[in-house]
Design a protein around this motif. Structure first.
Motif, PDB file in Angstrom:
ATOM      1  N   LEU A 147     -82.955 -96.017  40.851  1.00  0.00           N
ATOM      2  CA  LEU A 147     -82.762 -96.961  41.947  1.00  0.00           C
ATOM      3  C   LEU A 147     -84.026 -97.760  42.237  1.00  0.00           C
ATOM      4  O   LEU A 147     -84.040 -98.591  43.140  1.00  0.00           O
ATOM      5  N   THR A 154     -81.391 -89.901  39.336  1.00  0.00           N
ATOM      6  CA  THR A 154     -80.536 -90.796  38.558  1.00  0.00           C
ATOM      7  C   THR A 154     -79.059 -90.454  38.762  1.00  0.00           C
ATOM      8  O   THR A 154     -78.197 -91.294  38.498  1.00  0.00           O
ATOM      9  N   CYS A 157     -78.283 -92.630  41.533  1.00  0.00           N
ATOM     10  CA  CYS A 157     -78.230 -93.981  40.978  1.00  0.00           C
ATOM     11  C   CYS A 157     -76.881 -94.235  40.329  1.00  0.00           C
ATOM     12  O   CYS A 157     -76.284 -95.314  40.508  1.00  0.00           O
TER      13      CYS A 157
END
Length: 253
Positions: A147, A154, A157
């Protein structure tokens, strides 16, 4: 290892086929059998899985981890500033992105890398509408640098990107064939779930994705499928709606 579970999870994890998905790839998947770094054989295998799904007409974006390069949390435990360590990890994800892009394009799959940290010589900046346009044109979009902010995984993300680009599910490829109530490598009698509710994942602290990612998916009714990335054709099979791995969603949906 046992497979059936009680309650709604026993009804199985079949679902309607999806048209646009985000595939979450861990950094460890890029290392293959190596302790660190990138295994060319592993990248070829991952690219083949994505290529096969693209050939069936699916729009695929991928979020790539960097655990084969750096892990911010572990570096922080050894004395490096946590925020700086996380930024190091973000840069590691981009190395994986470029490796995957190269192999995909050698397979004839047009690919774009977009990163949350601007690095114009190697990737596009992350722009959601541009990413959607790439997908509509049949290109694979690979998201790197997480991000772009420390303290977010992640996994989070992947959930965030999926929501922004209108994906129908997050597919998390792992080294095991779903979510278990214990580590199947250490507990031979561990039970594999075929379906779980988000709240159950959070309550039992099951290792699906981090709690922030699961909560984000739960708040937006975004399904998660945890499956074995090493199985040939598994990405396409999950997208088609076959009963593979563990489906995390609201029961009955």
């Amino acid at each position: 290892m046992q497979e059936p579970v009680d309650g709604p999870a026993a009804n199985g994890g079949a679902h309607p086929g999806w048209h646009r998905v985000v595939v979450k790839l861990s950094g460890e998947a890029f290392a293959g059998r190596e302790a660190l770094g990138i295994s060319p054989d592993a990248v070829v295998r991952i690219a083949a899985e994505i290529s096969g799904a693209v050939q069936e007409g699916t729009q695929i974006a991928a979020v790539v981890g960097g655990g084969n390069m750096f892990r911010g949390r572990i570096l922080a435990e050894r004395g490096i500033d946590r925020a700086r360590a996380d930024y190091m990890g973000m840069l590691g994800t981009v190395i994986n992105c470029l490796a995957l892009q190269d192999v995909l394009e050698k397979n004839g799959v047009e690919t774009r890398v977009q990163t949350a940290i601007t690095m114009g010589q190697v990737a596009e900046p992350y722009i959601p509408r541009r990413a959607i346009r790439h997908l509509e044109k049949g290109r694979v979009v690979i998201f790197g640098a997480g991000l772009g902010a420390p303290f977010f995984s992640t996994d989070t993300c992947a959930a965030q990107r999926a929501l922004e680009i209108g994906a129908q599910a997050v597919l998390k490829g792992t080294k095991v064939d779903g979510v278990y109530d214990a580590d199947p490598h250490q507990m031979p009698d561990a039970v594999r779930f075929t379906q779980l509710d988000y709240a159950e994942v959070l309550r039992r602290e099951l290792r699906v994705m981090d709690a922030t990612a699961v909560s984000l998916c739960m708040d937006n009714n975004l399904p998660i499928v945890v499956f074995d990335l090493n199985g040939v054709g598994n990405v396409a099979r999950v997208i088609r709606g076959e009963r593979i791995g563990t489906l995390v969603s609201r029961f009955g949906r």
